[in-house]
Design an enzyme around this catalytic site. Structure first.
Site, PDB file in Angstrom:
ATOM      1  N   CYS A  46       9.843   1.120 -45.106  1.00 50.51           N
ATOM      2  CA  CYS A  46       9.226   0.522 -43.914  1.00 50.51           C
ATOM      3  C   CYS A  46      10.272  -0.126 -43.016  1.00 50.51           C
ATOM      4  CB  CYS A  46       8.170  -0.506 -44.329  1.00 50.51           C
ATOM      5  SG  CYS A  46       7.433  -1.373 -42.927  1.00 50.51           S
ATOM      6  N   CYS A  85       0.835  -1.198   0.000  1.00 50.22           N
ATOM      7  CA  CYS A  85       0.000   0.000   0.000  1.00 50.22           C
ATOM      8  C   CYS A  85       0.874   1.254   0.000  1.00 50.22           C
ATOM      9  CB  CYS A  85      -0.911  -0.012   1.219  1.00 50.22           C
ATOM     10  SG  CYS A  85      -2.023   1.392   1.244  1.00 50.22           S
ATOM     11  N   ASN A 126       0.872  -4.480  -6.234  1.00 47.93           N
ATOM     12  CA  ASN A 126      -0.018  -3.576  -5.534  1.00 47.93           C
ATOM     13  C   ASN A 126      -0.033  -2.289  -6.365  1.00 47.93           C
ATOM     14  OD1 ASN A 126      -1.498  -2.129  -3.500  1.00 47.93           O
ATOM     15  ND2 ASN A 126      -0.769  -3.648  -2.033  1.00 47.93           N
ATOM     16  N   THR A 127      -0.632  -1.265  -5.854  1.00 43.44           N
ATOM     17  CA  THR A 127      -0.865  -0.069  -6.686  1.00 43.44           C
ATOM     18  C   THR A 127       0.395   0.790  -6.826  1.00 43.44           C
ATOM     19  OG1 THR A 127      -1.664   1.084  -4.748  1.00 43.44           O
ATOM     20  CG2 THR A 127      -3.314   0.023  -6.135  1.00 43.44           C
TER      21      THR A 127
HETATM   22  C1  LIG Z   1      -9.744   1.143  -3.380  1.00 44.42           C
HETATM   23  C2  LIG Z   1      -8.640   0.148  -3.307  1.00 44.42           C
HETATM   24  C3  LIG Z   1      -8.242  -0.316  -2.095  1.00 44.42           C
HETATM   25  C4  LIG Z   1      -7.230  -1.255  -2.003  1.00 44.42           C
HETATM   26  N1  LIG Z   1      -6.910  -1.731  -0.796  1.00 44.42           N
HETATM   27  C5  LIG Z   1      -5.965  -2.696  -0.690  1.00 44.42           C
HETATM   28  C6  LIG Z   1      -5.690  -3.295   0.535  1.00 44.42           C
HETATM   29  O1  LIG Z   1      -6.292  -2.990   1.540  1.00 44.42           O
HETATM   30  N2  LIG Z   1      -4.739  -4.238   0.588  1.00 44.42           N
HETATM   31  C7  LIG Z   1      -4.038  -4.631  -0.518  1.00 44.42           C
HETATM   32  O2  LIG Z   1      -3.197  -5.506  -0.429  1.00 44.42           O
HETATM   33  N3  LIG Z   1      -4.289  -4.081  -1.707  1.00 44.42           N
HETATM   34  C8  LIG Z   1      -5.247  -3.126  -1.828  1.00 44.42           C
HETATM   35  N4  LIG Z   1      -5.529  -2.607  -3.056  1.00 44.42           N
HETATM   36  C9  LIG Z   1      -4.759  -3.040  -4.231  1.00 44.42           C
HETATM   37  C10 LIG Z   1      -5.447  -4.171  -4.991  1.00 44.42           C
HETATM   38  O3  LIG Z   1      -5.576  -5.300  -4.193  1.00 44.42           O
HETATM   39  C11 LIG Z   1      -4.680  -4.563  -6.257  1.00 44.42           C
HETATM   40  O4  LIG Z   1      -3.393  -4.962  -5.917  1.00 44.42           O
HETATM   41  C12 LIG Z   1      -4.543  -3.429  -7.230  1.00 44.42           C
HETATM   42  O5  LIG Z   1      -5.754  -2.677  -7.278  1.00 44.42           O
HETATM   43  C13 LIG Z   1      -4.196  -3.906  -8.652  1.00 44.42           C
HETATM   44  O6  LIG Z   1      -5.178  -4.749  -9.204  1.00 44.42           O
HETATM   45  P1  LIG Z   1      -6.300  -4.235 -10.238  1.00 44.42           P
HETATM   46  O7  LIG Z   1      -5.600  -3.582 -11.366  1.00 44.42           O
HETATM   47  O8  LIG Z   1      -7.075  -5.462 -10.614  1.00 44.42           O
HETATM   48  O9  LIG Z   1      -7.166  -3.257  -9.511  1.00 44.42           O
HETATM   49  C14 LIG Z   1      -6.553  -1.678  -3.153  1.00 44.42           C
HETATM   50  C15 LIG Z   1      -6.956  -1.199  -4.388  1.00 44.42           C
HETATM   51  C16 LIG Z   1      -7.993  -0.306  -4.479  1.00 44.42           C
HETATM   52  C17 LIG Z   1      -8.448   0.205  -5.806  1.00 44.42           C
HETATM   53  S1  SF4 Z   2       4.419   2.714 -39.361  1.00 42.93           S
HETATM   54 FE1  SF4 Z   2       4.003   0.852 -40.534  1.00 42.93          FE
HETATM   55  S2  SF4 Z   2       4.651   1.371 -42.630  1.00 42.93           S
HETATM   56 FE2  SF4 Z   2       5.565   2.907 -41.265  1.00 42.93          FE
HETATM   57  S3  SF4 Z   2       7.599   2.059 -40.826  1.00 42.93           S
HETATM   58 FE3  SF4 Z   2       6.239   1.399 -39.179  1.00 42.93          FE
HETATM   59  S4  SF4 Z   2       5.518  -0.614 -39.855  1.00 42.93           S
HETATM   60 FE4  SF4 Z   2       6.386   0.374 -41.646  1.00 42.93          FE
END
Ligand SMILES: Cc1cc2nc3c(=O)[nH]c(=O)nc-3n(C[C@H](O)[C@H](O)[C@H](O)COP(=O)(O)O)c2cc1C
Ligand code: SF4
Ligand SMILES: Cc1cc2nc3c(=O)[nH]c(=O)nc-3n(C[C@H](O)[C@H](O)[C@H](O)COP(=O)(O)OP(=O)(O)OC[C@H]3O[C@@H](n4cnc5c(N)ncnc54)[C@H](O)[C@@H]3O)c2cc1C
Ligand code: SF4
Ligand code: SF4
Lengths: 432, 452
Positions: free
Chosen positions: A379, A139, A204-205
């Site tokens: 390309c 966290c 985690n976030t």
């Molecule tokens: C509102 C909120 C609260 C969270 N609280 C916790 C927490 O209490 N403990 C924990 O380990 N992770 C917590 N997380 C993190 C999530 O468990 C998870 O690791 C994170 O959101 C990434 O997963 P996701 O992309 O599926 O949301 C929280 C996330 C959110 C959005």
């Molecule tokens: S954008 Fe598409 S056409 Fe242009 S160089 Fe990259 S792969 Fe080639």
């Protein structure tokens, strides 16, 4: 039909989809409905030490990044661990586990970084019937200021120390949840393994400010005109999480350490990708917060379908892509592709042209009648046009046959050769 | 069905005030913020976008839609007004399926273009409602220009000239400015007095004097205008109506559709307007559709529109035709009137089916009769009086080269009265604007700059 039953560090669940520790798992009412909806397991919202619970802000706690049509691409939050009394949570955990013995129920923990605190909390949860513990070292806001959460997760020695205490005072399987707010995720994972962790879960976030209120001049969510950074999650963080999972999976010091993949899992495909990169199961938070518990049903049918189509067992999928994750210098520089536009599918929007023209390659020609054609001589095969084209599969990359001349370089396609032996590489020359 | 609807002949009050209010309500109500954002998100921001090419005024459509998506509708409005000062009216009246929306790449993608017209209205409504005029005039040049005709062409020309610092006088024969915006366009496309509100807002730039009730040829001559002003722009539209040249055309209750429409636009109480029970409209353009639909909306029981060529040759767009049939108008293609029947007053119209032989339209032996107590003629408009000294094109319109230069030095023309382009509001706006740029370049030597 493929069997989705999963066993992760000895913990069984009917499928590999768990809800991550977060508000959807903060109380019995939610967790029961999550199980009814089909989730294989939950990691209960993080519990703190005995005593008065933490308090949350009473203003908005989320920030958001929207895609088109206000689709939630990224979410950040400034919520703390559970703000409900420990006894209430423990009583509820016990009741739910009793009624759903086939589902995985993990307790997430975060207490001050001293041995007594950890011994005490482990004792308190002993008779809940829970299947394991997850140590929240991730966290990134609020709790970190008090020396917990990511403040621990950022110091490998602390991770090792706390994990050791947990293994010493509890027989439960122990998952260490890692913070992505570090430079090299392999270090904390190695520490967890040294401390005796049965698995790591990540991510985690991520520290984030999602937006700034341009009238109040303060980060959002704004609390009385002020804001602090939050933790970022949702589809936007998936690429970061996938990389971290892969880093741990292919690191010799952590190879084989079970991983629970977290971060932006929204569909069956996201889950399958995490598992291919070595995750034994996945945890989901934002998708459930955005769309409700029902999303798991699409994940279940989608994964079934995918495994059936490839005639694979779930265990065949886990880690299957890991050997293909390499360092850049190991990539084949003689693998040559060229963009090809399917004129039938093309809707003539010109996005490929704008992208290629303004991105230093100028390899798409705009002909009369808005016909867009690839100029193979220019390309570089970067793939940008494929990425910006609004029509799926309208532009594809054609692989040159061995011996076929690359019109850009005038060189015929050769056998595998990478940077380590390339003549332009000073290190390669020196080695000779 | 009420007695009033069924009474024969031409009578007022076929529908109740409430029914009329519903019938003449805004046909395409404005998008709210949510709808606008959902729609704006659909735009691909195309490179060298085909929708821009298809807009006669070349509005930077992807840019203004992006500005809506980023929640700056007024900036979006300015993008539009820079190219098309009557962007508000155009948002309501353009046959978009033949213009910008018809070329939107989303048609290819999923058969549903981005709703550019509706978004344009969303972007422009705010700035016009705001009242304050958003453009500022350049330093005064001391040049004076006469604009004849206060329709879309004249207004657009006058605004651009005023913006460049010239002093402009607009002369219009009618009592109110706006041209067909005020006297022609179907009521349900431009409700709540929008045409006048838009003119007032446009005039807010300053430097434009409006003289209504002043007709060229009656109160003014081209020679005096040329002598008194540094330049003259003619945007006088098409004042005269083509005749059927059939027997019985002069019977009572056979009249020009444009007159009926203009009466309707000017009516304070639509219930007081008399309309027939069996109405026949002859023609296949926008005027025919508007007369037919509005006759139906006033309460006529049977309204039939008859066009002599095939459906795809109709001047009215498919959307307009569908709108007409959805209101209960019957459309017959491939038939031409050969006689108006009756005794002093029309009672029926005799039609013959047409055939195309060697590219020529011929009347066939077969035909039919439609009972009619009211007949509207809508078979095209033309230039009212030949303007002495001005060369005319084969089409009978004023001949022009480049941006509206006529055969007379110092005289420009644009809009419906000048050759080239479709007879549409947006084309008139483009031509007026381009002529203004050319006039300015001539008078000041400044380079032409046309946004979009
Ligand atoms: C509102 C909120 C609260 C969270 N609280 C916790 C927490 O209490 N403990 C924990 O380990 N992770 C917590 N997380 C993190 C999530 O468990 C998870 O690791 C994170 O959101 C990434 O997963 P996701 O992309 O599926 O949301 C929280 C996330 C959110 C959005
Ligand atoms: S954008 Fe598409 S056409 Fe242009 S160089 Fe990259 S792969 Fe080639
Ligand atoms: C019934 C009807 C419905 C239409 N619906 C649509 C529609 O939905 N969408 C669309 O894009 N287009 C539509 N059109 C076409 C559109 O209205 C015209 O193309 C457009 O108004 C042309 O603009 P203008 O400025 O050239 O001429 P006008 O709008 O005709 O304006 C000419 C002005 O000049 C004045 N004038 C004429 N002669 C003199 C004179 N001798 N001296 C002084 N002043 C004079 C007139 O009073 C008038 O104000 C419609 C036309 C009609 C008739
Ligand atoms: S981006 Fe795709 S659809 Fe658009 S022009 Fe290029 S190939 Fe065609
Ligand atoms: S063609 Fe359609 S999608 Fe492309 S820029 Fe124009 S409105 Fe947007």
């Amino acid at each position: 039909m493929a069997d989705l039953r999963s066993e992760f560090i000895g913990i069984k669940s009917p499928n590999p989809f768990w809800l991550a520790s977060a508000p959807p798992t903060d109380k019995e009412y939610n967790v029961r409905r999550a199980f009814q909806a089909g989730w294989g397991g939950v990691v209960w919202k993080t519990l703190g030490a005995e005593g008065p619970p933490v308090v949350n802000v009473n203003g908005p706690r989320y920030g958001v990044v929207h895609g088109p049509d206000r689709r939630v691409l990224g979410l950040n939050n400034i919520e703390l661990i559970t703000d409900r009394p420990l006894e209430v949570n423990l009583r509820e955990i016990k009741q739910v586990k009793r009624d759903y013995p086939d589902r995985a129920l993990i307790i997430s923990l975060m207490v001050p970084c001293d041995e007594d605190s950890w011994r005490d909390i482990l004792k308190r949860i002993e008779d809940t019937g829970a299947d394991g513990v997850e140590l929240n070292f991730g966290c990134p806001h609020g709790m970190a200021e008090r020396g917990m959460g990511s403040a621990v997760g950022q110091v490998p020695d602390y991770i090792e120390m706390v994990t050791r205490w947990v293994k010493q005072y509890s027989r439960m399987p122990c998952i260490v949840k890692l913070t992505p707010n570090i430079t090299d995720v392999r270090k904390p994972a190695e520490a967890a393994r040294r401390g005796g962790a049965d698995a790591v879960s990540l991510i985690n976030t991520i520290n984030s400010i999602t937006s700034v209120d341009l009238d109040l001049f303060a980060p959002e969510p704004t609390i009385d005109g002020k804001g602090s950074h939050g933790g970022y999650c949702g589809p936007a963080v998936k690429p970061i999480a996938l990389n971290m999972v892969a880093e741990i999976a292919r690191n010799p010091a952590t190879a084989g350490l079970p991983i629970s993949g977290i971060g932006g899992v929204t569909t069956w495909r996201d889950a399958a990708e995490f598992m291919a990169l070595g995750a034994g199961n996945v945890q989901v938070c934002t998708a459930a917060m955005t769309y409700g518990f029902k999303v798991v049903q699409e994940m279940i049918t989608g994964l079934h379908d995918y495994l059936d189509r490839h005639d694979m067992a779930l265990s065949d999928l886990i880690g299957r892509a890991v050997p293909n994750v390499k360092d850049w210098q190991e990539l084949n520089l003689n693998y040559v592709t060229k963009a090809v536009i399917d004129q039938e599918a093309c809707i003539k929007c010109g996005r490929c042209y704008a992208a290629c023209e303004d991105t230093s390659h100028q390899a798409i020609a705009m002909k009369s009648g808005r016909v867009f054609e690839v100029v193979e001589e220019e390309c570089v095969a970067c793939n940008l046009c494929v990425d910006v084209c609004p029509v799926q599969d309208c532009i594809t990359m054609r692989e040159l046959a061995p011996g076929e001349t690359d019109l850009r370089t005038g060189i015929a396609r050769g056998d595998y050769a990478n940077w380590t032996t390339h003549p332009n590489n000073p290190a390669a020359t020196a080695a000779e | 069905m009420s007695q009033a609807t069924l009474s024969p002949g031409i009578v007022p009050g076929r529908l109740t005030p409430d029914e009329l209010a519903v019938n003449f309500a805004d046909v395409a109500p404005p998008l709210d913020r949510h709808e606008a954002h959902v729609e704006a998100d659909r735009c691909y921001f195309c490179h060298d976008a085909p929708c821009i090419t298809a807009c006669p005024t070349g509005i930077d459509i992807p840019l203004f839609i992006r500005q809506i998506a980023t929640d700056t509708p007024d900036a979006a409005g300015m993008t539009i007004f820079h190219a098309n000062i009557l962007g508000g009216m155009c948002a309501r009246v353009c046959p978009t399926e033949n213009l910008c929306e018809g070329s939107c790449v989303r048609n290819d993608a999923e058969g549903q273009p981005v709703r550019i017209g509706a978004l344009q209205r969303y972007a422009t409504d705010g700035l016009i409602a705001d009242g304050a005029h958003p453009f500022r005039r350049a330093e005064p040049t001391g040049k004076r220009i006469a604009v004849v005709g206060a329709g879309p062409a004249g207004l657009s020309c006058a605004h651009r000239l005023a913006a460049k610092g010239h002093d402009v006088t607009i002369f219009d024969a009618r009592a109110k400015p706006g041209g067909l915006n005020e006297y022609g366009i179907a009521s349900y496309k431009t409700v709540d007095g929008f045409a006048q509100a838009e003119v007032a807002w446009l005039m807010g730039i300053g430097g434009i004097t409006m003289e209504t009730g002043r007709a060229l040829g009656r109160d003014l001559t081209l020679d005096t205008l040329r002598a008194e002003y540094d330049a003259v722009f003619l945007g006088i539209g098409l004042g005269a109506v083509n005749a059927l040249r059939t027997e019985g055309e002069s019977f009572q209750n056979v009249r020009d559709a444009v007159d009926f429409i203009s009466e309707l636009r000017q009516a304070d109480d639509r219930g007081a307007l008399p309309v027939g029970r069996d109405v026949v409209v002859i023609g296949g353009g926008m005027t025919a559709v508007d007369a037919a639909v509005q006759a139906k909306l006033l309460g006529a029981e049977n309204v039939t529109m008859v066009y002599r060529r095939s459906r795809d040759q109709m001047g009215a767009s498919e959307h307009e035709q569908d709108h007409a049939t959805s209101k209960g108008v019957r459309i017959i293609h491939g038939a031409a009137p050969i006689a108006v029947l009756g005794k002093g007053k029309v009672e029926a119209v005799q039609f013959a089916y047409t055939e195309i032989r060697e590219g020529q339209l011929h009347l066939s032996e077969n035909g039919f009769q439609l009972p009619a107590d009211q007949v509207f003629k809508a078979i095209g408009q033309r230039l009212e009086a030949p303007l002495a000294d001005l060369d005319l094109a084969k089409s009978g319109k004023i001949a022009v080269t480049g941006p509206g230069r006529t055969s007379l030095d110092g005289v420009w023309a644009g809009g419906d009265c000048a050759m080239g382009g479709d007879d549409l509001t947006v084309t008139a706006v483009a031509e007026g604007r381009d002529a203004a740029e050319d006039i300015d370049a001539r008078l000041t030597g400044r380079p032409v700059e046309i946004p979009g």
